[in-house]
Design a protein around this motif. Structure first.
Motif, PDB file in Angstrom:
ATOM      1  N   LYS A  12       0.668  -1.175   0.144  1.00 55.08           N
ATOM      2  CA  LYS A  12       0.111   0.040  -0.041  1.00 55.08           C
ATOM      3  C   LYS A  12       0.981   1.367  -0.017  1.00 55.08           C
ATOM      4  O   LYS A  12       2.016   1.226   0.437  1.00 55.08           O
ATOM      5  CB  LYS A  12      -0.854   0.059   1.072  1.00 55.08           C
ATOM      6  CG  LYS A  12      -1.865  -1.115   1.309  1.00 55.08           C
ATOM      7  CD  LYS A  12      -2.914  -1.184   0.415  1.00 55.08           C
ATOM      8  CE  LYS A  12      -3.854  -2.600   0.752  1.00 55.08           C
ATOM      9  NZ  LYS A  12      -4.961  -2.180  -0.260  1.00 55.08           N
ATOM     10  N   LEU A  13       0.385   2.423  -0.453  1.00 51.94           N
ATOM     11  CA  LEU A  13       0.848   3.610  -0.235  1.00 51.94           C
ATOM     12  C   LEU A  13       1.125   4.209   1.178  1.00 51.94           C
ATOM     13  O   LEU A  13       2.036   4.692   1.584  1.00 51.94           O
ATOM     14  CB  LEU A  13       0.285   4.505  -1.361  1.00 51.94           C
ATOM     15  CG  LEU A  13       0.902   6.113  -1.179  1.00 51.94           C
ATOM     16  CD1 LEU A  13       2.376   5.987  -1.808  1.00 51.94           C
ATOM     17  CD2 LEU A  13       0.195   7.148  -2.203  1.00 51.94           C
ATOM     18  N   CYS A  14       0.016   4.265   1.668  1.00 50.51           N
ATOM     19  CA  CYS A  14      -0.201   4.870   2.987  1.00 50.51           C
ATOM     20  C   CYS A  14      -1.359   4.047   3.975  1.00 50.51           C
ATOM     21  O   CYS A  14      -2.418   3.462   3.542  1.00 50.51           O
ATOM     22  CB  CYS A  14      -0.648   6.209   2.961  1.00 50.51           C
ATOM     23  SG  CYS A  14      -0.706   7.128   4.424  1.00 50.51           S
ATOM     24  N   MET A 115      -2.419  12.850  -0.812  1.00 49.90           N
ATOM     25  CA  MET A 115      -1.525  12.016  -0.371  1.00 49.90           C
ATOM     26  C   MET A 115      -1.148  11.557  -1.839  1.00 49.90           C
ATOM     27  O   MET A 115       0.351  11.214  -1.892  1.00 49.90           O
ATOM     28  CB  MET A 115      -2.184  10.601   0.236  1.00 49.90           C
ATOM     29  CG  MET A 115      -2.654  10.995   1.694  1.00 49.90           C
ATOM     30  SD  MET A 115      -3.441   9.604   2.498  1.00 49.90           S
ATOM     31  CE  MET A 115      -3.461  10.017   4.293  1.00 49.90           C
ATOM     32  N   GLN A 116      -1.791  11.169  -2.721  1.00 49.66           N
ATOM     33  CA  GLN A 116      -1.292  10.747  -4.045  1.00 49.66           C
ATOM     34  C   GLN A 116      -0.056  11.709  -4.755  1.00 49.66           C
ATOM     35  O   GLN A 116       0.759  11.491  -4.998  1.00 49.66           O
ATOM     36  CB  GLN A 116      -2.535  10.543  -4.938  1.00 49.66           C
ATOM     37  CG  GLN A 116      -3.056   9.263  -4.659  1.00 49.66           C
ATOM     38  CD  GLN A 116      -4.333   8.901  -5.609  1.00 49.66           C
ATOM     39  OE1 GLN A 116      -5.434   9.492  -5.301  1.00 49.66           O
ATOM     40  NE2 GLN A 116      -4.078   8.174  -6.585  1.00 49.66           N
ATOM     41  N   ARG A 117      -0.608  12.943  -4.459  1.00 52.37           N
ATOM     42  CA  ARG A 117       0.473  13.965  -5.223  1.00 52.37           C
ATOM     43  C   ARG A 117       1.639  13.944  -4.384  1.00 52.37           C
ATOM     44  O   ARG A 117       2.833  14.030  -5.067  1.00 52.37           O
ATOM     45  CB  ARG A 117      -0.484  15.392  -4.920  1.00 52.37           C
ATOM     46  CG  ARG A 117       0.456  16.538  -5.480  1.00 52.37           C
ATOM     47  CD  ARG A 117       0.031  17.733  -5.082  1.00 52.37           C
ATOM     48  NE  ARG A 117       0.123  18.165  -3.498  1.00 52.37           N
ATOM     49  CZ  ARG A 117      -0.426  18.893  -2.780  1.00 52.37           C
ATOM     50  NH1 ARG A 117      -1.361  19.572  -3.111  1.00 52.37           N
ATOM     51  NH2 ARG A 117      -0.063  19.054  -1.351  1.00 52.37           N
ATOM     52  N   ASP A 118       1.732  13.988  -3.072  1.00 49.61           N
ATOM     53  CA  ASP A 118       2.688  14.136  -2.233  1.00 49.61           C
ATOM     54  C   ASP A 118       3.642  12.938  -2.070  1.00 49.61           C
ATOM     55  O   ASP A 118       4.789  13.182  -1.820  1.00 49.61           O
ATOM     56  CB  ASP A 118       2.506  14.822  -0.821  1.00 49.61           C
ATOM     57  CG  ASP A 118       1.916  15.943  -1.136  1.00 49.61           C
ATOM     58  OD1 ASP A 118       2.183  16.740  -2.163  1.00 49.61           O
ATOM     59  OD2 ASP A 118       1.300  16.782  -0.061  1.00 49.61           O
ATOM     60  N   LEU A 119       3.002  11.883  -1.959  1.00 47.94           N
ATOM     61  CA  LEU A 119       3.732  10.671  -1.517  1.00 47.94           C
ATOM     62  C   LEU A 119       4.136   9.672  -2.653  1.00 47.94           C
ATOM     63  O   LEU A 119       5.106   9.062  -2.527  1.00 47.94           O
ATOM     64  CB  LEU A 119       2.840   9.824  -0.500  1.00 47.94           C
ATOM     65  CG  LEU A 119       2.290  10.353   0.708  1.00 47.94           C
ATOM     66  CD1 LEU A 119       1.300   9.454   1.444  1.00 47.94           C
ATOM     67  CD2 LEU A 119       3.547  11.124   1.493  1.00 47.94           C
TER      68      LEU A 119
END
Length: 339
Positions: A12-14, A115-119
């Motif tokens: 997962k991303l976060c 979250m998608q933009r920054d991570l």
């Protein structure tokens, strides 16, 4: 493998970690909110995000009554406090990044977009975001906007209290947490989140601040944070002592001086809290707390006071703390507060 990150991706991303202790109605509202936002997204978010709810030994296990989603996992443990719940969440996560939420708070509509933009392509250890405080019953709101800074400048803003902070307005790299074995202190029941954030900043190599609001902090009337704990209030000092040790181990020069200023402001917050919340039946605990604050204040190293109202206030408090009349003046102020 994602650009900008030189290690294999987790699944997962976060992971969003949410402890709960009996507040199932608040939790249900928050989970429904998260799922509604994710359902309205242009892409399927289930493969990017997970929500891990840690039931910290609530009187009743009501997880079966909560919303069901492949994004949400419920774990139950014996009661051990919020730190142990968050630590279990970290250990159970399968993601590149970690975010914490409290079950009675809220999130913005664009949480997952941020979250998608920054991570996705980030190599940062810590992301710090702005947040909004909401006061239950009054409708009043206060925005805490984070300076868009990075590196030691962002840490300096934290230490000098130029940036307000809340544990739920941060996102931490899982690789970073594992590398430095960062976990919440389960022996420190108060200010454990401040200790965790300070520890993370002290050892982080790459940090960045963002003006975007990531979190809404709802202050409930009669909540745990607003009630005086008697003897337990000294647990704040335990956290502050550990922060002092960390600053000596990891910081030097200007940052060390600013860390001492940070500790002094923490002590002032505890002092003001004691004046506002100490009750007559806590008189002995209150006086003991005053003495412990005085001893701790004397042990804090020198600092360079910033040219600000807060800096002037710290200087005045330093003079009061070193005064032989500290206890007598504190008693007078306490009587003034409570009549």
């Amino acid at each position: 493998m994602t650009a900008g990150r030189g290690y294999p991706l987790n699944s997962k991303l976060c992971s969003i970690i949410i402890p709960v202790y009996n507040d199932w109605d608040y939790l249900k509202r928050l989970i429904e909110r998260i799922l509604a936002i994710s359902a309205g997204a242009a892409v399927d978010l289930n493969h990017l995000f997970e929500v891990i709810v840690i039931d910290d030994g609530s009187a009743s296990d009501l997880s079966a009554q909560m919303p069901v989603s492949p994004m949400v996992t419920y774990l139950r443990k014996t009661n051990g406090g919020v730190s142990s719940a968050r630590n279990l969440g970290i250990d159970s996560a399968s993601s590149d990044y970690i975010m914490f939420l409290d079950c009675d708070d809220d999130i913005p509509d664009n949480l997952f977009e941020i979250m998608q933009r920054d991570l996705v392509a980030s190599d940062k250890d810590i992301h710090q975001y702005s947040y909004v405080t909401r006061h239950e019953g009054t409708g009043a709101e206060t925005s805490h906007i984070i300076n868009s800074a990075d590196g030691t400048e962002l840490f300096s803003h934290f230490l000098l209290k130029k940036n307000s902070f809340h544990i739920c307005s941060f996102i931490f790299s899982m690789k970073f947490l594992q590398q430095h074995q960062l976990r919440f202190s389960e022996d420190t029941g108060l200010s454990e989140d401040v200790l965790f954030i300070f520890n993370a900043f002290a050892v982080a190599a790459k940090v960045k601040g963002f003006e975007d609001v990531l979190y809404y902090y709802n202050i409930r009337q009669g909540s745990v944070i607003s009630s005086f704990k008697g003897k337990r209030e000294t647990e704040h000092l335990s956290a502050f002592a550990q922060i002092s040790q960390l600053s000596k181990a990891h910081l030097s020069g200007a940052l060390q001086s600013e860390a001492n200023f940070f500790l002094k402001t923490c002590l002032i917050n505890l002092y003001v809290r004691s004046l506002k919340l100490a009750k007559a039946n806590h008189a002995a605990d209150y006086l003991d707390l005053l003495q412990q604050m005085k001893r701790f204040g004397a042990a804090i190293g020198r600092c360079r006071y910033p040219y600000s109202v807060k800096g002037l206030f710290v200087i005045v408090f330093d003079v009061l703390l070193k005064s032989s009349q500290f206890e007598r003046l504190s008693k007078v102020m306490n009587r003034t507060v409570h009549g």
